[in-house]
Motif scaffolding. Structure first.
Motif, PDB file in Angstrom:
ATOM      1  N   LEU A  17     -27.021 -30.955   9.023  1.00  0.00           N
ATOM      2  CA  LEU A  17     -25.846 -30.405   9.714  1.00  0.00           C
ATOM      3  C   LEU A  17     -25.196 -29.373   8.810  1.00  0.00           C
ATOM      4  CD1 LEU A  17     -24.349 -33.862  10.679  1.00  0.00           C
ATOM      5  CD2 LEU A  17     -25.336 -32.257  12.295  1.00  0.00           C
ATOM      6  N   SER A  18     -24.575 -28.359   9.405  1.00  0.00           N
ATOM      7  CA  SER A  18     -23.848 -27.349   8.648  1.00  0.00           C
ATOM      8  C   SER A  18     -22.417 -27.281   9.187  1.00  0.00           C
ATOM      9  CB  SER A  18     -24.528 -25.988   8.804  1.00  0.00           C
ATOM     10  OG  SER A  18     -23.760 -24.972   8.211  1.00  0.00           O
ATOM     11  N   PHE A  19     -21.426 -27.513   8.300  1.00  0.00           N
ATOM     12  CA  PHE A  19     -20.023 -27.558   8.700  1.00  0.00           C
ATOM     13  C   PHE A  19     -19.227 -26.444   8.058  1.00  0.00           C
ATOM     14  CE2 PHE A  19     -21.328 -32.020   8.990  1.00  0.00           C
ATOM     15  CZ  PHE A  19     -20.833 -32.380  10.228  1.00  0.00           C
ATOM     16  N   LEU A  20     -18.087 -26.139   8.662  1.00  0.00           N
ATOM     17  CA  LEU A  20     -17.082 -25.265   8.080  1.00  0.00           C
ATOM     18  C   LEU A  20     -15.746 -25.979   8.259  1.00  0.00           C
ATOM     19  CD1 LEU A  20     -16.443 -22.582   6.732  1.00  0.00           C
ATOM     20  CD2 LEU A  20     -16.176 -21.592   9.005  1.00  0.00           C
ATOM     21  N   PHE A  21     -15.207 -26.531   7.149  1.00  0.00           N
ATOM     22  CA  PHE A  21     -13.958 -27.278   7.183  1.00  0.00           C
ATOM     23  C   PHE A  21     -12.831 -26.462   6.573  1.00  0.00           C
ATOM     24  CE2 PHE A  21     -16.953 -31.024   6.558  1.00  0.00           C
ATOM     25  CZ  PHE A  21     -16.864 -31.476   7.863  1.00  0.00           C
ATOM     26  N   SER A  22     -11.640 -26.566   7.150  1.00  0.00           N
ATOM     27  CA  SER A  22     -10.455 -26.000   6.510  1.00  0.00           C
ATOM     28  C   SER A  22     -10.076 -26.913   5.352  1.00  0.00           C
ATOM     29  CB  SER A  22      -9.302 -25.917   7.509  1.00  0.00           C
ATOM     30  OG  SER A  22      -8.833 -27.222   7.833  1.00  0.00           O
ATOM     31  N   GLY A  23      -9.228 -26.416   4.474  1.00  0.00           N
ATOM     32  CA  GLY A  23      -8.757 -27.248   3.358  1.00  0.00           C
ATOM     33  C   GLY A  23      -8.018 -28.480   3.851  1.00  0.00           C
ATOM     34  N   TRP A  28      -7.909 -34.342   4.866  1.00  0.00           N
ATOM     35  CA  TRP A  28      -7.771 -35.474   5.768  1.00  0.00           C
ATOM     36  C   TRP A  28      -9.036 -36.336   5.754  1.00  0.00           C
ATOM     37  CZ3 TRP A  28     -10.256 -37.474  10.010  1.00  0.00           C
ATOM     38  CH2 TRP A  28      -9.578 -38.495  10.683  1.00  0.00           C
ATOM     39  N   LEU A  29     -10.199 -35.702   5.776  1.00  0.00           N
ATOM     40  CA  LEU A  29     -11.463 -36.447   5.764  1.00  0.00           C
ATOM     41  C   LEU A  29     -11.602 -37.315   4.511  1.00  0.00           C
ATOM     42  CD1 LEU A  29     -13.877 -33.711   7.135  1.00  0.00           C
ATOM     43  CD2 LEU A  29     -13.357 -35.902   8.240  1.00  0.00           C
ATOM     44  N   CYS A  30     -11.011 -36.891   3.411  1.00  0.00           N
ATOM     45  CA  CYS A  30     -11.091 -37.654   2.161  1.00  0.00           C
ATOM     46  C   CYS A  30     -10.094 -38.820   2.118  1.00  0.00           C
ATOM     47  CB  CYS A  30     -10.854 -36.737   0.966  1.00  0.00           C
ATOM     48  SG  CYS A  30     -12.204 -35.568   0.708  1.00  0.00           S
ATOM     49  N   GLY A  31      -9.224 -38.905   3.127  1.00  0.00           N
ATOM     50  CA  GLY A  31      -8.234 -39.982   3.185  1.00  0.00           C
ATOM     51  C   GLY A  31      -8.738 -41.191   3.949  1.00  0.00           C
ATOM     52  N   ASN A  43     -11.576 -41.876   6.636  1.00  0.00           N
ATOM     53  CA  ASN A  43     -11.512 -40.938   7.755  1.00  0.00           C
ATOM     54  C   ASN A  43     -12.855 -40.253   7.967  1.00  0.00           C
ATOM     55  OD1 ASN A  43      -8.820 -41.545   8.198  1.00  0.00           O
ATOM     56  ND2 ASN A  43      -8.072 -39.853   6.960  1.00  0.00           N
ATOM     57  N   PHE A  44     -13.590 -40.066   6.902  1.00  0.00           N
ATOM     58  CA  PHE A  44     -14.921 -39.472   7.005  1.00  0.00           C
ATOM     59  C   PHE A  44     -15.839 -40.368   7.845  1.00  0.00           C
ATOM     60  CE2 PHE A  44     -19.176 -38.392   5.469  1.00  0.00           C
ATOM     61  CZ  PHE A  44     -19.154 -37.021   5.646  1.00  0.00           C
ATOM     62  N   ILE A  45     -15.719 -41.670   7.692  1.00  0.00           N
ATOM     63  CA  ILE A  45     -16.520 -42.613   8.474  1.00  0.00           C
ATOM     64  C   ILE A  45     -16.105 -42.551   9.947  1.00  0.00           C
ATOM     65  CG2 ILE A  45     -17.016 -45.072   8.872  1.00  0.00           C
ATOM     66  CD1 ILE A  45     -18.478 -43.942   6.439  1.00  0.00           C
ATOM     67  N   LEU A  46     -14.808 -42.466  10.225  1.00  0.00           N
ATOM     68  CA  LEU A  46     -14.346 -42.365  11.614  1.00  0.00           C
ATOM     69  C   LEU A  46     -14.879 -41.085  12.261  1.00  0.00           C
ATOM     70  CD1 LEU A  46     -10.629 -43.549  11.218  1.00  0.00           C
ATOM     71  CD2 LEU A  46     -12.605 -44.893  12.001  1.00  0.00           C
ATOM     72  N   PHE A  47     -14.773 -39.962  11.541  1.00  0.00           N
ATOM     73  CA  PHE A  47     -15.293 -38.698  12.054  1.00  0.00           C
ATOM     74  C   PHE A  47     -16.807 -38.795  12.260  1.00  0.00           C
ATOM     75  CE2 PHE A  47     -17.102 -34.450  11.121  1.00  0.00           C
ATOM     76  CZ  PHE A  47     -16.633 -33.780  12.249  1.00  0.00           C
ATOM     77  N   GLY A  48     -17.497 -39.412  11.320  1.00  0.00           N
ATOM     78  CA  GLY A  48     -18.946 -39.581  11.421  1.00  0.00           C
ATOM     79  C   GLY A  48     -19.347 -40.422  12.618  1.00  0.00           C
ATOM     80  N   ASP A  49     -18.540 -41.432  12.936  1.00  0.00           N
ATOM     81  CA  ASP A  49     -18.816 -42.265  14.102  1.00  0.00           C
ATOM     82  C   ASP A  49     -18.726 -41.435  15.380  1.00  0.00           C
ATOM     83  OD1 ASP A  49     -19.406 -44.727  15.418  1.00  0.00           O
ATOM     84  OD2 ASP A  49     -17.280 -44.971  15.869  1.00  0.00           O
ATOM     85  N   ASP A 102      -6.021 -30.993  16.045  1.00  0.00           N
ATOM     86  CA  ASP A 102      -5.144 -30.083  15.305  1.00  0.00           C
ATOM     87  C   ASP A 102      -5.808 -29.544  14.037  1.00  0.00           C
ATOM     88  OD1 ASP A 102      -3.191 -30.512  17.228  1.00  0.00           O
ATOM     89  OD2 ASP A 102      -2.035 -31.920  15.978  1.00  0.00           O
ATOM     90  N   LEU A 103      -6.660 -30.354  13.416  1.00  0.00           N
ATOM     91  CA  LEU A 103      -7.365 -29.947  12.201  1.00  0.00           C
ATOM     92  C   LEU A 103      -8.610 -29.107  12.489  1.00  0.00           C
ATOM     93  CD1 LEU A 103      -7.063 -33.285  10.192  1.00  0.00           C
ATOM     94  CD2 LEU A 103      -5.879 -31.116   9.712  1.00  0.00           C
ATOM     95  N   GLY A 104      -8.960 -28.954  13.765  1.00  0.00           N
ATOM     96  CA  GLY A 104     -10.132 -28.155  14.126  1.00  0.00           C
ATOM     97  C   GLY A 104     -11.452 -28.898  13.988  1.00  0.00           C
TER      98      GLY A 104
END
Length: 144
Positions: A17-23, A28-31, A43-49, A102-104
């Motif tokens: 996969l190739s992503f483009l994340f804002s800061g 947020w993903l690291c929280g 949060n990374f696990i929730l997004f991954g799910d 909101d975070l895109g």
């Protein structure tokens, strides 16, 4: 990211996969987020799910009451199922999905028939058939 985490968040049939994340999105993903019992989940696990539900190629999704035709890069979801799976109330799930929007990280479209999400932060993915560009990436992200 270890191989097991990657396998968990990667939809079936996708090699990379190739992503483009804002800061802000990356922060947020690291929280973490607490469930209704006070347990923290990455949060990374929730997004991954959510991402694991994405279809890599157009087809019919049969995991719900009514089959739904999805385009490549879409995922069908249910707030009720996410509530049960993540042990959070539906209002909390709705707020969490709003934060992801909101975070895109995601876009959602709810109708009487189904709720569908896309992943505008996902630039593309690789399958055995080659590299596929995400048709749902936001136009400002395409230009970068």
């Amino acid at each position: 990211m270890d191989k097991e985490t990657y396998r968990f968040m990667c939809p079936a049939g996708i090699a990379s996969l190739s992503f483009l994340f804002s800061g802000k999105a990356l922060q947020w993903l690291c929280g973490t987020t607490k469930d209704d019992d006070g347990r923290e989940t990455s949060n990374f696990i929730l997004f991954g799910d959510l991402l694991a539900r994405m279809v890599p190629a157009a087809g019919e999704c049969k995991g719900f009451r009514r089959p739904l035709a999805l385009s490549a890069g879409q995922a069908q979801y249910s707030e009720e199922q996410l509530s049960d799976r993540w042990n959070m109330g539906r209002k909390r799930i709705r707020n969490l999905l709003a934060t992801l929007t909101d975070l895109g990280l995601i876009d959602t479209c709810r109708s009487r028939v189904a709720s569908v999400m896309t992943f505008p932060c996902l630039r593309g993915w690789e399958t055995a058939d080659g590299i596929i560009s995400n048709p749902f990436i936001h136009s400002e992200q395409r230009e970068k």
